[in-house]
Scaffold this motif. Structure first.
Motif, mmCIF file in Angstrom:
data_model
loop_
_atom_site.group_PDB
_atom_site.id
_atom_site.type_symbol
_atom_site.label_atom_id
_atom_site.label_comp_id
_atom_site.label_asym_id
_atom_site.label_seq_id
_atom_site.Cartn_x
_atom_site.Cartn_y
_atom_site.Cartn_z
ATOM 1 N N CYS A 1 0.623 -1.140 0.087
ATOM 2 C CA CYS A 1 0.182 0.015 0.090
ATOM 3 C C CYS A 1 1.000 1.188 0.066
ATOM 4 O O CYS A 1 1.946 1.503 0.455
ATOM 5 N N GLY A 2 0.175 2.397 -0.807
ATOM 6 C CA GLY A 2 1.068 3.604 -0.684
ATOM 7 C C GLY A 2 2.185 3.683 -1.599
ATOM 8 O O GLY A 2 2.300 2.738 -2.588
ATOM 9 N N LYS A 3 2.995 4.598 -1.994
ATOM 10 C CA LYS A 3 3.821 5.209 -2.758
ATOM 11 C C LYS A 3 4.976 5.621 -2.162
ATOM 12 O O LYS A 3 4.836 6.200 -0.980
ATOM 13 N N GLY A 4 6.152 6.052 -2.929
ATOM 14 C CA GLY A 4 7.051 6.911 -2.356
ATOM 15 C C GLY A 4 8.222 5.920 -1.677
ATOM 16 O O GLY A 4 8.148 4.686 -1.603
ATOM 17 N N ASN B 1 2.981 -1.004 13.103
ATOM 18 C CA ASN B 1 1.822 -1.017 13.807
ATOM 19 C C ASN B 1 1.427 0.153 14.315
ATOM 20 O O ASN B 1 2.105 1.075 14.395
ATOM 21 N N GLY B 2 0.145 0.281 14.700
ATOM 22 C CA GLY B 2 -0.233 1.858 15.379
ATOM 23 C C GLY B 2 -0.752 2.693 14.076
ATOM 24 O O GLY B 2 -1.623 2.274 13.342
ATOM 25 N N ALA B 3 -0.156 4.062 14.190
ATOM 26 C CA ALA B 3 -0.914 4.872 13.478
ATOM 27 C C ALA B 3 -0.470 4.958 12.121
ATOM 28 O O ALA B 3 -1.221 5.529 11.231
ATOM 29 N N ASP B 4 0.632 4.158 11.771
ATOM 30 C CA ASP B 4 0.972 4.330 10.351
ATOM 31 C C ASP B 4 1.048 2.778 10.009
ATOM 32 O O ASP B 4 2.454 2.096 9.742
ATOM 33 N N PRO B 5 0.128 1.890 10.055
ATOM 34 C CA PRO B 5 0.202 0.609 9.475
ATOM 35 C C PRO B 5 0.685 0.517 7.953
ATOM 36 O O PRO B 5 0.419 1.372 7.209
ATOM 37 N N PHE C 1 0.846 -2.446 4.844
ATOM 38 C CA PHE C 1 0.507 -3.767 4.706
ATOM 39 C C PHE C 1 0.871 -3.894 3.205
ATOM 40 O O PHE C 1 0.994 -3.130 2.331
ATOM 41 N N GLY D 1 -4.916 -11.677 0.686
ATOM 42 C CA GLY D 1 -5.739 -10.493 0.154
ATOM 43 C C GLY D 1 -5.440 -9.680 -1.176
ATOM 44 O O GLY D 1 -5.808 -8.736 -1.441
ATOM 45 N N GLN E 1 -6.412 -12.959 3.908
ATOM 46 C CA GLN E 1 -6.405 -11.562 4.448
ATOM 47 C C GLN E 1 -5.011 -10.842 4.120
ATOM 48 O O GLN E 1 -4.016 -11.439 4.074
ATOM 49 N N LEU E 2 -5.108 -9.619 4.160
ATOM 50 C CA LEU E 2 -3.901 -8.925 3.614
ATOM 51 C C LEU E 2 -2.713 -8.925 4.741
ATOM 52 O O LEU E 2 -3.084 -9.293 5.874
ATOM 53 N N VAL F 1 -1.316 -6.588 8.665
ATOM 54 C CA VAL F 1 -2.135 -5.811 9.849
ATOM 55 C C VAL F 1 -2.554 -6.774 10.797
ATOM 56 O O VAL F 1 -2.551 -6.187 11.892
ATOM 57 N N LEU F 2 -2.960 -7.938 10.797
ATOM 58 C CA LEU F 2 -3.562 -8.652 12.048
ATOM 59 C C LEU F 2 -2.442 -9.461 12.342
ATOM 60 O O LEU F 2 -1.648 -10.287 11.473
ATOM 61 N N ARG G 1 -6.427 10.317 9.439
ATOM 62 C CA ARG G 1 -5.457 9.881 10.288
ATOM 63 C C ARG G 1 -5.313 11.155 11.521
ATOM 64 O O ARG G 1 -5.116 10.808 12.749
ATOM 65 N N SER H 1 -5.925 1.876 -1.450
ATOM 66 C CA SER H 1 -5.062 0.955 -0.693
ATOM 67 C C SER H 1 -4.602 1.960 0.530
ATOM 68 O O SER H 1 -4.698 1.852 1.717
ATOM 69 N N ILE I 1 -11.949 -8.972 -0.980
ATOM 70 C CA ILE I 1 -10.699 -9.413 -1.594
ATOM 71 C C ILE I 1 -9.603 -9.458 -0.629
ATOM 72 O O ILE I 1 -8.801 -10.124 -0.521
ATOM 73 N N VAL I 2 -9.583 -8.263 0.332
ATOM 74 C CA VAL I 2 -8.496 -8.113 0.987
ATOM 75 C C VAL I 2 -8.753 -8.992 2.576
ATOM 76 O O VAL I 2 -7.999 -8.991 3.205
#
Lengths: 420, 119
Positions: free
Chosen positions: A226-229, A269-273, A275, A298, A320-321, A324-325, B33, B59, B94-95
């Motif tokens: 997830c995300g970019k950069g 974990n926490g505020a910036d998960p 996955f 996932g 599941q992704l 996260v869990l 957030r 995502s 899906i996820v």
């Protein structure tokens, strides 16, 4: 020597006695004559053929010429550089004849010492009471500061362009380190892959690999962080190496993804998960093709295009992704890749692509369209599949707003699939 | 087409309800957030995210929903989603997140399902 002023009375009257001028000066603190001669711009009057009739002290001073060397002797074009003369003949003079004035043309004048003076030229044609053109009046502005400023702007812009190129090179290089330089050669398996970069300055988070495990077995994976950069790239790298290492330790696909889940879950974990979704496959040669066990965390389902022309998704419900869990559920499915079959793994940059970006439409490609695409393509090969996906991405153009990775494996029908 | 995100928070006896309207993606996820610490979640409360007006979720959007869940669990509270749009529901399946987030047809239904006992 034509001392004709041709009715040119100018902003001042010719030669006045010095004492009178001084009186005038004292009154106005500035005389029209003095303003003409020492104006902050150059003044020039020429006959219609360009012969210089009158020129002010400012311009003479800029050029380093004496008045008597120019007036009645030289033409305006004699003051220009060769390129400037050409431009004067082909554009400036005809335009002036046609419309009676020309404004703010950038030219270069040649000074007596050979140096060049960038200037901005404005000319008007003075006409007599009968409407006949009499002479040409020209103002000349010193454009050295302006030219230097423009040069500075240009230099700054080139520097910015170079910075952008460096950033793109860095992003592309980083991206390449996250992908295998070349896919390994698996006997009896036709393999092709493609990575579509959506943004040239942000590293995306898709990844894939295909690599040998114990004798006769192979591992493959494809995933999407997830995300970019830079932050996403760090996870991508961690995911890729964790998957390869975990597969060597225990190639069971569920165990491999479980390992990655534990690593990511502990790390982020926490505020910036953080996955990712991943599909991991274990390939074993089987009856001329391959037995493939796929585990999905996932991830969108793989697409199987069979030798008989049918195509279906291979769903892995409940997976599941990853990350996260603490105890993510990982779903598996097993498929026999028979000779002639092709399996396509993809990231959702493909199905989430806008199909009509130029029209500003919100329509996205979607799973149903991908299934139809597979049905139209089957039976196919790995390289034909990847090339068809590339064509498809091309038709979306800027509508592909996320990176997209595809990996296709195909068991050829030829006897080359029999070796062991 | 909404190209931005708006948050609207209200307080119920069960806990805060946050309506998330618009596109929840890479550019807007930070808004959600940033809003989490200000919710003042207390142990035993239920945080409800009302997604009825969510037009898009990628995502990065999923990430911030998970961050909201982590935030709620760390505060000793629980989390529930209300009015999950079909598209988002499909991504959740899906996820594999549909088992992780209790969902309700409306925010009111989520509030009604909350039990003060907590846990």
């Amino acid at each position: 020597m034509s001392k004709t002023d041709d009715g040119e009375d100018g902003p001042c009257r010719g030669d006045e006695p010095a004492d009178e001028q001084a009186q005038f000066s004292a009154l106005l603190e500035d005389s029209a004559e003095d303003l003409y001669e020492h104006a902050p711009c150059g003044y020039l009057s020429t006959q219609l053929d360009g012969r210089i009739a009158k020129i002010n002290a400012t311009l003479l001073d800029w050029l380093g010429h004496r008045r008597e060397d120019l007036v009645g002797r030289k033409h305006f074009s004699d003051l220009l550089t060769v390129g400037g003369r050409l431009y004067h003949e082909t554009h400036f003079a005809p335009l002036l004849r046609m419309q009676g004035e020309v404004n703010g043309i950038a030219l270069e004048l040649k000074a007596a010492d050979g140096t060049r003076l960038p200037v901005l030229i404005t000319s008007t044609v003075k006409t007599g009471s009968d409407g006949q053109p009499l002479l040409i009046r020209t103002t000349v502005f010193d454009a050295r500061d302006r030219r230097a400023y423009e040069a500075e702007l240009l230099r700054a812009r080139r520097e910015a362009d170079r910075e952008r190129d460096r950033l793109q090179t860095l992003a592309t290089t980083l991206q390449e380190t996250l992908l295998p330089p070349a896919l390994v050669d698996v006997p009896g398996l036709d393999v092709a892959a493609h990575y579509h970069i959506a943004s040239t300055d942000k590293v995306g988070g898709d990844f894939y690999d295909l690599f040998p495990l114990d004798a006769g077995t192979w591992g493959l994976f494809l995933g999407d962080v997830c995300g970019k950069g830079a932050a996403a790239a760090a996870i991508t790298s961690l995911a890729r190496y964790t998957l390869r290492a975990a597969a060597v330790y225990d190639p069971d696909p569920v165990a491999v993804l479980g390992n990655l889940n534990t690593v990511l879950n502990h790390e982020y974990n926490g505020a910036d998960p953080r996955f990712c979704t991943v599909v991991f496959g274990l390939l074993t040669p089987d009856r001329g093709g391959f037995r493939i066990t796929l585990a999905s965390g996932g991830h969108p389902p793989a697409l199987l295009m069979r030798a008989d022309g049918t195509a279906d998704f291979l769903p892995t419900p409940g997976g599941q992704l990853i990350g996260v869990l603490p105890d993510a559920h990982i779903a598996t499915t097993t498929v026999h890749l028979a000779p002639g079959d092709t399996l396509l793994l993809h990231t959702d940059g493909l199905t989430e692509a806008h199909t009509n970006a130029t029209a500003g439409s919100e329509d996205r490609y979607g799973d149903d369209a991908l299934l139809d695409f597979g049905r139209a393509l089957a039976p196919t090969t790995a390289s034909r599949t990847v090339s068809a996906v590339r064509d498809l991405l091309d038709t979306f153009g800027t509508g592909v707003d996320d990176d997209t990775a595809v990996l296709a494996v195909h068991a050829p029908r030829t006897p080359s699939g029999e070796q062991q | 087409v909404t190209k931005h995100l708006t948050l609207h928070t209200r307080t119920t006896t069960a806990g805060p309800v946050v309506e998330i309207a618009g596109d929840l993606d890479y550019d807007t996820a930070g808004q959600v957030r940033a809003a989490l610490p200000g919710l003042g979640l207390r142990p035993g409360q239920q945080l409800v995210l009302d997604l009825g007006s969510l037009s898009f979720c990628d995502s990065s959007g999923i990430t911030v929903l998970i961050a909201a869940r982590n935030h709620a669990l760390a505060a000793g509270a629980s989390i529930a989603l209300a009015a999950v749009p079909d598209r988002v529901g499909r991504i959740f399946r899906i996820v594999g997140l549909e088992q992780v987030f209790p969902t309700h047809p409306t925010a009111e239904a989520a509030e009604a399902a909350w039990r003060p006992a907590g846990g």
